[in-house]
Enzyme design. Structure first.
Site, PDB file in Angstrom:
ATOM      1  N   GLY B 211       0.824  -1.206   0.000  1.00  0.00           N
ATOM      2  CA  GLY B 211       0.000   0.000   0.000  1.00  0.00           C
ATOM      3  C   GLY B 211       0.855   1.253   0.000  1.00  0.00           C
ATOM      4  N   ILE B 440      -0.255  -5.769   5.299  1.00  0.00           N
ATOM      5  CA  ILE B 440      -0.092  -5.342   3.906  1.00  0.00           C
ATOM      6  C   ILE B 440       1.231  -5.832   3.346  1.00  0.00           C
ATOM      7  CG2 ILE B 440      -1.556  -3.309   4.146  1.00  0.00           C
ATOM      8  CD1 ILE B 440       1.018  -1.635   4.420  1.00  0.00           C
ATOM      9  N   ARG B 559      12.858  -1.564  19.886  1.00  0.00           N
ATOM     10  CA  ARG B 559      13.061  -3.007  19.953  1.00  0.00           C
ATOM     11  C   ARG B 559      12.628  -3.661  18.642  1.00  0.00           C
ATOM     12  NH1 ARG B 559       9.060  -6.606  22.904  1.00  0.00           N
ATOM     13  NH2 ARG B 559       9.723  -8.638  22.140  1.00  0.00           N
ATOM     14  N   GLN B 569      11.571  -4.844   6.163  1.00  0.00           N
ATOM     15  CA  GLN B 569      11.061  -3.472   6.120  1.00  0.00           C
ATOM     16  C   GLN B 569      12.172  -2.477   5.825  1.00  0.00           C
ATOM     17  OE1 GLN B 569       7.897  -2.023   6.279  1.00  0.00           O
ATOM     18  NE2 GLN B 569       7.537  -4.163   5.776  1.00  0.00           N
ATOM     19  N   GLU B 636       8.885   3.255   7.673  1.00  0.00           N
ATOM     20  CA  GLU B 636       9.224   4.394   6.813  1.00  0.00           C
ATOM     21  C   GLU B 636      10.695   4.782   6.852  1.00  0.00           C
ATOM     22  OE1 GLU B 636       5.048   4.533   7.609  1.00  0.00           O
ATOM     23  OE2 GLU B 636       5.756   6.018   6.209  1.00  0.00           O
TER      24      GLU B 636
END
Ligand SMILES: Cc1cc2nc3c(=O)[nH]c(=O)nc-3n(C[C@H](O)[C@H](O)[C@H](O)COP(=O)(O)OP(=O)(O)OC[C@H]3O[C@@H](n4cnc5c(N)ncnc54)[C@H](O)[C@@H]3O)c2cc1C
Ligand code: SF4
Ligand code: FES
Ligand code: FES
Lengths: 172, 670, 329
Positions: B211, B440, B559, B569, B636
């Protein structure tokens, strides 16, 4: 028009609108949803299957033009929708190396990787092969170039490369 | 959206959107005759026959008020929709709909003459301006000044799975299977406009193919599917937004123009930071990207000023895209810092160390953790920074100029309130845990199970997790790097309360629902993650083409609950950052008002061959000021600073400074 | 997508007859460009004549040439041992194009006849003379990064996207065409045309003419040739510009003969004959190559967005020569 196909080992005989793409036939009519529609215009690779043993986009292929083809999707590589116990070596490698994030590109990546290693084994050169006439090797650079038709927006490329590298070594 | 899982039954009708071909004006007529005559077309929806929305709602969200009036506010707006028995018929039906318009002048791009406004707030709720000390005086006196303008382009999120909705109206309830980062958010934004209770709009998002912010809220296509379903009761309606349509209808990042002025002493210590941003929103719905907010906390300086200026245009409304604000803002800031390092003859890492604040410069609060310098130093070690020549254009390898660059990264930590979780005891020591989380691709399914198991003190195999369903109750979206911490905090609260109420060996069928407890210390601290990004860039001596053989991020992000998910990520952020650094660029044609690079062949995102050796590391830490799990969020931060590190490395390789993204070969070709 | 009839003839003459008789009919090869355009509404044929069942899928080598059937897929052609050895620029051009999947699907003839990637041509909501004669050209004054810098007209500034076509233009290939009146042989350099007043015509083919084969003459130039492509992504992207170069040197290193063609600069593959003339008899130094390129580029037309193409075509050409001199192909 009528089309006969083999899809993941299943014989299929269907009547299709000539406008129907192979991707829509698989997904909408045959409920074979492993190939994904990321762009519908040949620009992402998520709809890749093996067609007569070669990696092939399904979004830019009209179903009527594929009469008689043998199609293997990522699902078929694993031996069907319930094939979890029987994953293809490439699929196991993707699991082991975390070769995905959201998973949307993954079925296309996996079919493409299987087809790509077969092309390498057949001695097909690539854009990055230093010597066009020599037998290519499964270097990282070669794998990356040959897999570039499969975009991964999540950026799982590191794991994808590791998975394919492992499969390439295992099959070498 | 996959329909085998969460299917709403066979027999679906296909919906196809018809978009406006003017940027501003009125629809005069929608001529559906030819479309309706096409075999398989069932109906054509337009403003004359669509169900009415927003009755009794003050200031309804105009993005969702689909087909409610003749007004056209941007090019690409939904002006009709075709329902058909097949996708082929729906597509052709849409091509046959003839829409006529009364066109008005539109302003679709901002330039030197555009009227700009300072908004009341920028997202999510920051002041649009800040001003400490006397920036102008400090700049006038500063011995070293960097005064430059930095630009980032329109960017589109482009998750690989396009937006899609399946909607079924059973006469009382609307059920939507929606590719969404927040099923509850979708239900709660659609329901009031439809005149329904939130409970009567059930949204599920079992599998979502990415997304990056674009699925964080309901967009017009979802509402169009809902409307169409109401007109076709008991038949599911399926809408797959095309890739091209996504460029107008599902959000994007605004273009930004950052005028930066840094004033410093000769040793690089900053005395003034001035960041003036121009960006855009739509005239009809405000979205103010928080581009300069990271500038407020990044480095110490006596005199600091930031301002956001907005152009209100007749365009599609921008929306969230991975690290909204930080991504474009930190590109500007971190390239400016590199320019300052060069101007002062100070190593870029040393420069950042010299400007490290002890408390948050903006609020004066202590940071819960601020380990930027450690990230930079660890990265320097891993990247062999010590070997780096000081001078630009001083290293070549064959036909390539070689350079390295660094940039800092930061992202605020947030725990969103308003999440609730329910724990129910089952047979045989098992527990059902319900939370409105959604996965997602970040692995939140795995993470929630692990957090629940930890909090209950049981093995993860004893936890049955239910999520991605709006009927579970209030939940915030998978976005802003806040998902795991926010949903997790609710899960932890529910688990703790369950144990307190029902003990360690409860009978089956006992249930506790709870929301996350506030963490009082959070108020008194500045909560941010930090990181350091290192890039090696090679620039082709002749063609100027760029490659990034090495990319490293070192992060201080709280953490790490699950290293596999965390690494994925970070990689994903770094790679999307690389993609924005080298490729991504939506070209909005100022004559038409829409983005004309509207597919994945003309809007490039990084492919396999663009990726080299990417590495991510993190510092061991826990941050219980932010969340009860000690986490701070990871989604992010990897994208922030990455494009700057690449631009800085390209400068180091060639001596050519590029101040606008993407950094492409034409700047270096010789 | 307008409904269409689908035919799959087994014989080239029948395929030609089917299309020639019907102004709304199109040949269908691998479909990677045509199906894309059907979905976009760029073209709305009433009949598709699938030519992939016609045979025409072999590569035959004689002493003097290589004859490539139109239905040889791009990947098979690129991997063909004779092509790799004797016409490396052609193999390299194919490998620099599209993706592994698309090359498995795309045919030789289809590749040559793929249409421009001009974003306005593909967006039916904007004016485009190529798509709709007389509607105007949106690329002029619009998105211009991929626009032509040579040979464009006030009617159209599009570039031809095929990499293969550039290599064929450099190496004096011949395109064999079957029409209602029999066979024609067209030099590859004359297959595509400049837009002039009629950008709706990409090529010099007449409706109903079928590409049946491509012939590549063997030569020392072809054997010492390469293809250099600059693009915005390391792979899976169309050319910003590209250069196909073949080089034949005397013993003393001067240029006995040379072939240069460029992609990404014009409505057709641009054979740089003036640059070739300037290099013949010279030492192929970097300066000499640049000077020769500049001669060819006199008369180029650029704007802010396309100005980079001139230095870039200089760079790709120079680099291609550099590679050939280094012994790589
Ligand atoms: C995402 C993407 C990236 C790409 N990147 C590149 C690239 O970098 N470089 C590059 O060169 N190409 C690129 N391509 C284009 C690709 O190479 C072409 O689409 C392909 O070669 C077309 O071949 P086809 O057989 O599929 O043609 P089709 O789509 O079947 O046909 C194309 C056209 O040729 C006509 N035609 C087909 N066969 C014949 C024949 N025998 N005689 C007469 N007319 C015929 C058809 O009527 C149609 O007009 C890319 C494509 C995509 C989708
Ligand atoms: S350049 Fe040619 S193809 Fe592009 S819009 Fe103009 S006329 Fe159409
Ligand atoms: S869906 Fe086929 S390539 Fe994207
Ligand atoms: S895993 Fe999400 S697109 Fe590849």
């Amino acid at each position: 028009m009528s089309v006969q196909l083999s899809v993941d080992g299943r014989r299929v005989d269907v009547n299709v609108d000539p406008r129907t793409t192979l991707l829509d036939l698989l997904r909408e009519r045959l409920d074979v949803i492993a190939p994904k529609k990321g762009c519908d215009h040949g620009q992402c690779g998520s709809c890749t299957v093996l067609l007569d043993g070669r990696r092939h986009l399904t979004c830019l292929a009209l179903a009527v033009a594929q009469d008689g083809a043998e199609i293997v999707t990522a699902e078929g590589l694993a031996g069907g929708p319930d094939g979890e116990h029987d994953l293809h070596a490439m699929q196991r490698a993707f699991l082991e190396h975390d070769g995905y994030q959201c998973g949307y590109c993954t079925p296309g990546q996996i079919c493409s990787a299987v087809g790509m290693l077969a092309e390498l084994a057949d001695g097909h050169p690539s854009h990055v092969s230093p010597d066009l006439t020599a037998a290519p090797k499964a270097t990282d650079e070669e794998i990356r170039e040959r897999m570039s038709g499969n975009l991964c927006r999540c950026g799982a490329y590191v794991g994808i490369l590791a998975a394919i590298r492992q499969s390439a070594q295992a099959s070498a | 959206m996959e329909h085998r899982e969460g299917a709403l039954g066979k027999d679906a009708l296909t919906l196809w959107l018809v978009q406006s071909t003017i940027a501003r004006g009125r629809v005069l007529d929608v001529d559906a005759e030819a479309a309706l005559a096409h075999p398989g077309v069932v109906s054509v929806l337009d403003h004359t026959n669509a169900p009415i929305l927003g009755q009794g709602v003050d200031e309804p969200d105009l993005e969702l008020m689909v087909l409610q009036s003749t007004e056209v506010r941007f090019r690409g707006q939904v002006v009709a929709a075709v329902l058909a028995e097949s996708a082929e018929a729906a597509r052709e039906g849409a091509a046959l709909v003839r829409v006529s318009y009364a066109e008005q002048d539109a302003e679709v791009e901002f330039g030197p003459d555009t009227t700009l406004e300072i908004p009341d707030k920028v997202n999510p709720d920051y002041d649009a301006t800040s001003d400490d000390g006397d920036v102008d005086a400090a700049l006038a006196q500063a011995e070293v000044v960097v005064d430059q303008t930095y630009r980032t382009p329109y960017e589109h999120n482009n998750p690989l799975e396009p937006h899609a909705t399946t909607a079924l109206w059973d006469g009382e309830r609307l059920r939507l299977v929606e590719a969404s980062q927040g099923p509850y958010a979708v239900a709660s934004s659609l329901a009031p406009l439809l005149g329904l209770d939130v409970a009567d709009v059930v949204v599920t998002s079992p599998y979502v193919g990415g997304g990056f912010g674009s699925k964080g809220m309901a967009h017009a296509p979802a509402m169009t599917a809902a409307l169409a379903a109401i007109t076709a009761p008991r038949r599911p309606v399926r809408l797959a937004v095309t890739r091209q349509q996504m460029f107008a209808l599902t959000g994007y990042r605004t273009r930004t123009v950052s005028h930066f002025r840094l004033g410093a002493r000769p040793d690089g210590v900053l005395v003034a930071i001035d960041h003036d941003v121009v960006e855009q929103t739509s005239r009809w719905k405000e979205f103010a990207e928080q581009t300069a907010t990271s500038t407020r906390t990044m480095y110490a300086a006596e005199n600091r000023r930031t301002v956001h200026r907005l152009a209100r245009l007749d365009v599609a409304v921008p929306s969230f895209m991975r690290a909204p604000g930080e991504m474009p803002g930190m590109f500007a800031h971190e390239v400016a810092m590199d320019e300052l390092a060069v101007a002062c003859g100070v190593d870029p890492i040393v420069l950042r160390e010299r400007n490290e604040p002890t408390v948050d410069p903006e609020t004066g609060k202590p940071f819960s953790r601020r380990r930027l310098v450690e990230c930079l130093q660890r990265g320097a070690e891993l990247f062999d920074w010590a070997e780096r020549p000081d001078d630009a254009r001083s290293r070549a390898d064959g036909v390539w100029w070689v350079g390295t660059g660094v940039a800092s990264s930061t992202y605020p930590a947030k725990v969103m309130p308003a999440n609730q979780a329910t724990v129910t005891s089952c047979e045989a020591g098992e527990y059902r845990v319900e939370v409105g989380a959604v996965d997602i691709g970040t692995g939140s399914r795995t993470a929630m199970k692990q957090i629940a198991a930890d909090a209950l003190g049981v093995d993860p195999s004893c936890v049955q997790l239910e999520m991605a369903d709006s009927s579970i109750g209030p939940a915030t979206v998978a976005g802003g790097s806040s998902g795991t911490a926010s949903w997790g905090a609710a899960v932890v609260a529910a688990a703790q309360l369950f144990r307190a109420d029902h003990g360690d060996s409860p009978d089956p069928g006992l249930q506790t629902t709870a929301s996350a407890a506030d963490i009082p210390a959070a108020e008194d601290h500045a909560l941010h993650s930090f990181g350091a990004i290192f890039a090696e860039v090679r620039v082709h001596r002749w063609t100027g083409e760029l490659r990034v053989p090495r990319l490293l991020g070192v992060f201080s992000a709280g953490r790490i609950v699950n290293p596999v998910l965390a690494r994925s990520q970070f990689y994903g952020g770094l790679i999307m950052g690389l993609s924005s650094g080298l490729h991504e660029d939506s070209y909005r044609d100022p004559r038409f008002g829409h983005v004309v690079t509207q597919d994945l062949a003309s809007y490039h995102v990084a492919a396999h061959a663009d990726i080299g050796d990417v590495r991510a590391e993190w510092l061991d830490e826990e941050d219980f000021v932010v969340s009860p799990m000690g986490t701070r969020g990871l989604g992010e931060i990897g994208i922030v600073g990455t494009a700057a590190a690449i631009a800085n490395a390209a400068f180091h390789a060639t001596g050519v400074r590029v101040r606008s993204l993407p950094v492409t070969a034409d700047s270096f070709v010789s | 997508m307008r409904p269409f009839a689908y035919h799959r003839p087994a014989d080239p003459a029948e395929a030609v007859a089917l299309v020639a008789a019907d102004p709304a009919a199109s040949f269908l090869g691998g479909g990677t460009n045509l199906v894309d355009h059907l979905k976009l509404g760029v073209t709305r044929p009433g009949t598709l004549v699938d030519v992939t069942g016609l045979g025409l899928d072999t590569v035959e080598q004689t002493d003097a040439s290589l004859r490539i059937g139109t239905n040889v897929r791009n990947s098979d052609l690129a991997a063909h041992p004779a092509l790799r050895a004797g016409w490396p620029a052609v193999s390299r051009a194919l490998l620099a194009g599209a993706s592994g999947q698309i090359r498995n699907q795309a045919t030789t003839g289809g590749n040559l006849l793929q249409r421009t990637r001009c974003v306005y041509f593909q967006d039916v909501t904007t004016p485009c003379n190529k798509r709709e004669s007389g509607s105007g050209c949106s690329a002029i004054g619009g998105y211009g990064r991929y626009n032509a810098v040579l040979g464009a007209s006030g009617q159209c500034v599009a570039t031809h996207p095929s990499d293969l076509a550039v290599a064929l233009a450099a190496l004096d290939a011949v395109v064999v065409v079957l029409g209602p009146d029999g066979e024609r042989r067209i030099p590859a350099t004359e297959l595509h045309r400049l837009p002039e007043e009629h950008p709706e015509h990409d090529t010099t083919l007449r409706h109903g003419e079928l590409i049946t084969a491509v012939e590549l003459p063997s030569s020392p130039l072809a054997a010492r040739s390469t293809y250099q492509k600059a693009r915005d992504r390391a792979s899976y992207a169309f050319a910003l510009v590209s250069a196909a170069v073949g080089l034949d040197l005397d013993e003393d290193g001067t240029v006995r003969d040379v072939r240069i063609a460029w992609g990404g600069v014009a409505h057709k593959p641009w054979r740089a004959t003036r640059a070739e003339d300037a290099l013949r008899g010279e030492q192929p130094t970097e300066d000499a190559v640049r000077a020769a390129v500049d001669i060819e580029l006199t008369g180029a037309n650029t704007d802010d967005q396309s100005a980079y193409k001139l230095p870039m075509v200089r760079a790709t050409t120079t680099y291609a020569v550099h590679r050939l001199l280094e012994g790589s192909r």
